[in-house]
Design an enzyme around this catalytic site. Structure first.
Site, short mmCIF file in Angstrom:
data_model
loop_
_atom_site.label_atom_id
_atom_site.label_comp_id
_atom_site.label_asym_id
_atom_site.label_seq_id
_atom_site.Cartn_x
_atom_site.Cartn_y
_atom_site.Cartn_z
N CYS A 1 -27.83 52.88 25.69
CA CYS A 1 -26.47 52.13 25.95
C CYS A 1 -25.35 53.20 25.12
O CYS A 1 -24.46 52.85 25.35
CB CYS A 1 -26.71 50.89 24.92
SG CYS A 1 -27.67 49.81 25.75
N HIS B 1 -19.59 49.06 22.69
CA HIS B 1 -20.59 48.83 23.89
C HIS B 1 -20.80 47.33 23.80
O HIS B 1 -20.88 46.67 22.76
CB HIS B 1 -21.88 49.42 23.53
CG HIS B 1 -23.32 49.11 24.18
ND1 HIS B 1 -23.12 48.75 25.36
CD2 HIS B 1 -24.38 48.64 23.88
CE1 HIS B 1 -24.40 48.31 25.83
NE2 HIS B 1 -25.02 48.05 24.71
N ASN C 1 -24.96 42.70 28.73
CA ASN C 1 -25.10 44.22 28.32
C ASN C 1 -25.46 44.73 29.27
O ASN C 1 -26.63 44.76 29.96
CB ASN C 1 -26.00 44.26 27.11
CG ASN C 1 -26.58 45.46 26.78
OD1 ASN C 1 -25.88 46.40 27.20
ND2 ASN C 1 -27.11 45.65 25.59
#
Ligand code: COA
Length: 327
Positions: A113, A254, A284
């Site tokens: 990520c 993020h 996500n």
């Protein structure tokens, strides 16, 4: 020489899956998912869409926005943990061919990520050193293929998508990637990983994939890590650059979980409105989440030449980091 972002683009798959739709096949509810994560929906790739398909569309949009031709790209950095193929060839090479970037080197970057943050800093280094004029940085992910759809504690968190930026060498207006912090806490690697299928624990021919080939996570541990490093990276970037939070227009974290962002905002004493979020719609999307957000913000005219933006990534590795960008 500056490393300026001259174009940004994104793509998310057409199919939108709401929490209610997930609750039809999984022991969960819209109420639980919303209250524990902030997520309302996610976009899921069609069966014939792989990471490169998403990445190529986002990249073509970024190229068009920048006015840079495919032949002018010197390097493609594609951040993904869900490549088209296991390790070879790189998904970056597939995108390079698809876009007709005949003069570009191409490589994948695996920092989960935090991949896009790492990618921007690598592009910064290449352009500042005079080794590249235009670098295409892409985050492209299809997590729907690596999550265990029977594990309600992980599968509800993720979605598919891609985002891309063209980073170009430019002369002195004080804009571009100003500073970055890249970090890793490898000692906690197994709190978010795929136990099987790699060279550590291969899947012998004839053996069926089991749940250990999918993403596994210690949610609590990752949550505590994420909140603390989000605060840490914001503080480091501000301190190193003699900035106060009032001089920052947006923090683009993020997009993992609203509760992580709220807890970090509270701990760092930063108004929540400074944090741009769109995880409500996309969940996500790992390495794609920051460039998708940047593209959305740019199209909404929230970003102007000279806007000050902090991008903060965290996730498997456990890798984390951030970029200070003067838009
Ligand atoms: N629907 C309904 N119930 C669920 C659920 C779901 N989707 N997922 C978990 N639960 C249940 C658990 O089974 C547990 O039930 P129990 O008490 O009967 O055992 C209960 O909810 C609490 O589970 P817990 O794991 O303690 O929840 P939590 O408040 O810690 O939230 C996460 C779980 C995953 C949302 C949270 O830990 C988190 O956000 N972690 C970070 C994850 C992340 O962002 N990772 C990616 C980083 S890049």
């Amino acid at each position: 020489m500056e490393a300026r972002i001259t174009g940004v683009g994104s793509y998310t798959p057409e199919r939108r899956v709401t929490n209610d739709e997930l609750a039809q096949t999984l022991d969960t509810s819209d109420e639980w998912i919303r209250s524990h994560t902030g997520i309302r929906a996610r976009h899921i790739a069609a069966p014939n869409e792989a990471a490169s398909d998403l990445g190529a569309i986002a990249s073509a949009r970024a190229l068009e926005a920048s006015g840079v031709g495919p032949g002018e790209i010197d390097l493609i950095l594609l951040a993904t943990s869900t490549p088209d193929y296991q390790g070879l060839p790189s998904t970056a090479s597939v995108v390079q061919d698809r876009l007709g970037c005949e003069n570009a080197g191409a490589m994948d970057l695996v920092a989960a990520c935090t991949g896009f943050v790492y990618g921007l800093e690598t592009a910064h280094a290449y352009t500042r050193a005079g080794l590249a004029r235009h670098v295409l940085v892409v985050g492209a992910e299809v997590y729907s293929r690596i999550v265990d759809w029977s594990d309600r504690s992980t599968c509800i968190l993720f979605g598919d998508g891609a985002g891309a930026c063209v980073v170009s060498a430019a002369e002195g207006e004080g804009r571009g990637i100003v500073d970055s912090v890249l970090k890793s806490r490898g000692s906690d690697a197994e709190s978010l990983y795929r136990p099987r299928g790699g060279t550590r624990s291969p899947l012998p021919a004839g053996e069926r994939a089991d749940r250990d080939t999918y993403l596994k996570m210690d949610g609590r541990r990752v949550y505590v890590f994420a909140v603390s490093v989000l605060v840490d990276i914001i503080r480091r970037l501000l301190e190193r650059n003699n900035l106060s939070i009032d001089e920052v227009d947006y923090i683009v974290p993020h997009q993992a979980n609203m509760r992580i962002i709220e807890a970090a905002a509270k701990r760092a004493d930063i108004p929540l409105e400074k944090f741009y979020t769109n995880l409500q719609e996309y969940a996500n999307t790992s390495a794609a989440s920051i460039p998708i957000a940047l593209d959305e913000m740019n199209r909404a005219e929230l970003l102007h030449p000279g806007s000050t933006v902090l991008t903060i990534g965290f996730g498997a590795g456990l890798a984390y980091g951030g970029n200070l960008i003067r838009w």
